[in-house]
Motif scaffolding. Sequence first.
Motif, PDB file in Angstrom:
ATOM      1  N   LEU A 123      14.755  15.814 -49.103  1.00 49.47           N
ATOM      2  CA  LEU A 123      14.875  15.722 -47.647  1.00 49.47           C
ATOM      3  C   LEU A 123      13.669  15.023 -47.029  1.00 49.47           C
ATOM      4  N   THR A 124      12.502  15.211 -47.611  1.00 51.80           N
ATOM      5  CA  THR A 124      11.314  14.502 -47.121  1.00 51.80           C
ATOM      6  C   THR A 124      11.504  12.998 -47.306  1.00 51.80           C
ATOM      7  N   GLU A 125      12.020  12.597 -48.459  1.00 58.00           N
ATOM      8  CA  GLU A 125      12.291  11.171 -48.700  1.00 58.00           C
ATOM      9  C   GLU A 125      13.310  10.629 -47.709  1.00 58.00           C
ATOM     10  N   ARG A 126      14.349  11.409 -47.426  1.00 53.94           N
ATOM     11  CA  ARG A 126      15.366  10.964 -46.459  1.00 53.94           C
ATOM     12  C   ARG A 126      14.775  10.825 -45.062  1.00 53.94           C
ATOM     13  N   ILE A 127      13.902  11.745 -44.692  1.00 50.63           N
ATOM     14  CA  ILE A 127      13.244  11.664 -43.380  1.00 50.63           C
ATOM     15  C   ILE A 127      12.405  10.397 -43.307  1.00 50.63           C
ATOM     16  N   GLU A 128      11.624  10.153 -44.340  1.00 50.89           N
ATOM     17  CA  GLU A 128      10.751   8.978 -44.356  1.00 50.89           C
ATOM     18  C   GLU A 128      11.565   7.688 -44.301  1.00 50.89           C
ATOM     19  N   ASP A 170      12.653  17.118 -33.359  1.00 55.62           N
ATOM     20  CA  ASP A 170      13.501  18.135 -33.989  1.00 55.62           C
ATOM     21  C   ASP A 170      13.374  18.100 -35.507  1.00 55.62           C
ATOM     22  N   VAL A 171      13.386  16.914 -36.086  1.00 57.47           N
ATOM     23  CA  VAL A 171      13.306  16.790 -37.544  1.00 57.47           C
ATOM     24  C   VAL A 171      11.969  17.320 -38.052  1.00 57.47           C
ATOM     25  N   VAL A 172      10.883  16.975 -37.379  1.00 54.26           N
ATOM     26  CA  VAL A 172       9.558  17.454 -37.800  1.00 54.26           C
ATOM     27  C   VAL A 172       9.502  18.979 -37.700  1.00 54.26           C
ATOM     28  N   LYS A 173      10.035  19.530 -36.614  1.00 59.45           N
ATOM     29  CA  LYS A 173      10.045  20.990 -36.440  1.00 59.45           C
ATOM     30  C   LYS A 173      10.811  21.663 -37.573  1.00 59.45           C
ATOM     31  N   TRP A 174      12.020  21.179 -37.848  1.00 55.29           N
ATOM     32  CA  TRP A 174      12.850  21.814 -38.862  1.00 55.29           C
ATOM     33  C   TRP A 174      12.333  21.562 -40.276  1.00 55.29           C
ATOM     34  N   HIS A 175      11.703  20.426 -40.497  1.00 50.38           N
ATOM     35  CA  HIS A 175      11.096  20.188 -41.810  1.00 50.38           C
ATOM     36  C   HIS A 175       9.956  21.181 -42.023  1.00 50.38           C
ATOM     37  N   GLY A 176       9.184  21.456 -40.984  1.00 52.86           N
ATOM     38  CA  GLY A 176       8.132  22.466 -41.085  1.00 52.86           C
ATOM     39  C   GLY A 176       8.695  23.842 -41.400  1.00 52.86           C
ATOM     40  N   LEU A 177       9.794  24.194 -40.743  1.00 56.21           N
ATOM     41  CA  LEU A 177      10.442  25.473 -41.026  1.00 56.21           C
ATOM     42  C   LEU A 177      10.987  25.513 -42.445  1.00 56.21           C
ATOM     43  N   LEU A 178      11.488  24.385 -42.918  1.00 54.72           N
ATOM     44  CA  LEU A 178      12.003  24.285 -44.281  1.00 54.72           C
ATOM     45  C   LEU A 178      10.880  24.489 -45.301  1.00 54.72           C
ATOM     46  N   GLU A 218       8.076  25.990 -44.841  1.00 56.46           N
ATOM     47  CA  GLU A 218       7.641  27.386 -44.731  1.00 56.46           C
ATOM     48  C   GLU A 218       8.584  28.301 -45.510  1.00 56.46           C
ATOM     49  N   ALA A 219       9.878  28.080 -45.362  1.00 59.47           N
ATOM     50  CA  ALA A 219      10.864  28.893 -46.082  1.00 59.47           C
ATOM     51  C   ALA A 219      10.736  28.688 -47.584  1.00 59.47           C
ATOM     52  N   GLN A 220      10.428  27.466 -48.003  1.00 57.23           N
ATOM     53  CA  GLN A 220      10.240  27.196 -49.426  1.00 57.23           C
ATOM     54  C   GLN A 220       9.026  27.956 -49.957  1.00 57.23           C
ATOM     55  N   SER A 221       7.961  28.031 -49.173  1.00 57.69           N
ATOM     56  CA  SER A 221       6.765  28.780 -49.586  1.00 57.69           C
ATOM     57  C   SER A 221       7.075  30.265 -49.732  1.00 57.69           C
ATOM     58  N   VAL A 222       7.833  30.803 -48.785  1.00 53.71           N
ATOM     59  CA  VAL A 222       8.230  32.210 -48.856  1.00 53.71           C
ATOM     60  C   VAL A 222       9.073  32.444 -50.109  1.00 53.71           C
ATOM     61  N   LEU A 223       9.976  31.538 -50.400  1.00 54.44           N
ATOM     62  CA  LEU A 223      10.810  31.651 -51.590  1.00 54.44           C
ATOM     63  C   LEU A 223       9.964  31.598 -52.858  1.00 54.44           C
ATOM     64  N   ASP A 224       9.021  30.686 -52.921  1.00 53.29           N
ATOM     65  CA  ASP A 224       8.165  30.581 -54.097  1.00 53.29           C
ATOM     66  C   ASP A 224       7.402  31.882 -54.343  1.00 53.29           C
ATOM     67  N   ARG A 225       6.844  32.463 -53.273  1.00 53.61           N
ATOM     68  CA  ARG A 225       6.112  33.730 -53.423  1.00 53.61           C
ATOM     69  C   ARG A 225       7.045  34.856 -53.862  1.00 53.61           C
ATOM     70  N   ALA A 226       8.240  34.894 -53.295  1.00 56.79           N
ATOM     71  CA  ALA A 226       9.199  35.942 -53.669  1.00 56.79           C
ATOM     72  C   ALA A 226       9.611  35.802 -55.127  1.00 56.79           C
ATOM     73  N   VAL A 246      20.180  22.230 -41.720  1.00 57.17           N
ATOM     74  CA  VAL A 246      19.855  21.747 -40.376  1.00 57.17           C
ATOM     75  C   VAL A 246      19.182  20.385 -40.457  1.00 57.17           C
ATOM     76  N   VAL A 247      18.239  20.235 -41.379  1.00 58.11           N
ATOM     77  CA  VAL A 247      17.556  18.939 -41.531  1.00 58.11           C
ATOM     78  C   VAL A 247      18.565  17.865 -41.913  1.00 58.11           C
ATOM     79  N   ARG A 248      19.446  18.169 -42.849  1.00 58.12           N
ATOM     80  CA  ARG A 248      20.485  17.191 -43.230  1.00 58.12           C
ATOM     81  C   ARG A 248      21.350  16.824 -42.035  1.00 58.12           C
ATOM     82  N   TRP A 249      21.739  17.804 -41.236  1.00 60.18           N
ATOM     83  CA  TRP A 249      22.576  17.551 -40.061  1.00 60.18           C
ATOM     84  C   TRP A 249      21.825  16.664 -39.065  1.00 60.18           C
ATOM     85  N   LEU A 250      20.555  16.956 -38.841  1.00 58.03           N
ATOM     86  CA  LEU A 250      19.767  16.160 -37.897  1.00 58.03           C
ATOM     87  C   LEU A 250      19.657  14.701 -38.343  1.00 58.03           C
ATOM     88  N   LEU A 251      19.623  14.472 -39.640  1.00 57.78           N
ATOM     89  CA  LEU A 251      19.465  13.109 -40.161  1.00 57.78           C
ATOM     90  C   LEU A 251      20.780  12.334 -40.224  1.00 57.78           C
TER      91      LEU A 251
END
Length: 160
Positions: A16-21, A47-55, A57-65, A104-109
């Motif tokens: 998704l980062t590559e798609r944004i770029e 919107d994309v920057v906001k949701w990418h940040g949330l994404l 963050e969610a990935q970091s939470v998943l990694d820790r879990a 959400v990021v995919r939808w925004l793009l």
Amino acid sequence: MSDGISDEAEGVVGVLTERIEAHFGMNLGQLKAAVAAAPTANPEATDVVKWHGLLTEAQSVLDRAEDDLLASLGTQPSEVDDPVMGLAHRVNAAVTARDGRALVVRWLLDPDAPGKKDLAAERLARLRPRTGPAVQTSAPHRPVETPAPASAGRPGTVRR
């Protein structure tokens, strides 16, 4: 992680980062700087920057879990107890959050995504430039109440 569990998940953020770029023609750091400098200049980018940040963050939470779950599984006997099941549920919830944000990021793009070209989307786009609330958010000023006339009687009683 060396077990491969997170490799696929990190791939989601990477793809998704590559798609944004590619979509905006600049790397994510440049895009974040542009949005920070002028957040209202391009609402789509904001919107994309906001949701990418949330994404991320969610990935970091998943990694820790996942790390917590794997550490607990390494110390468990053959049967899994309630605390470890709780960690497994935490991983599932983190996957759900991460995947939802990725959608959400995919939808925004996607300019052709459902809901972006219908009448409701056009109306929403016309409303978007607003910066303040659409309705008054503070209580209206009320004049000081005058006492009720003496002949009005008490509330809740029937006059004859």
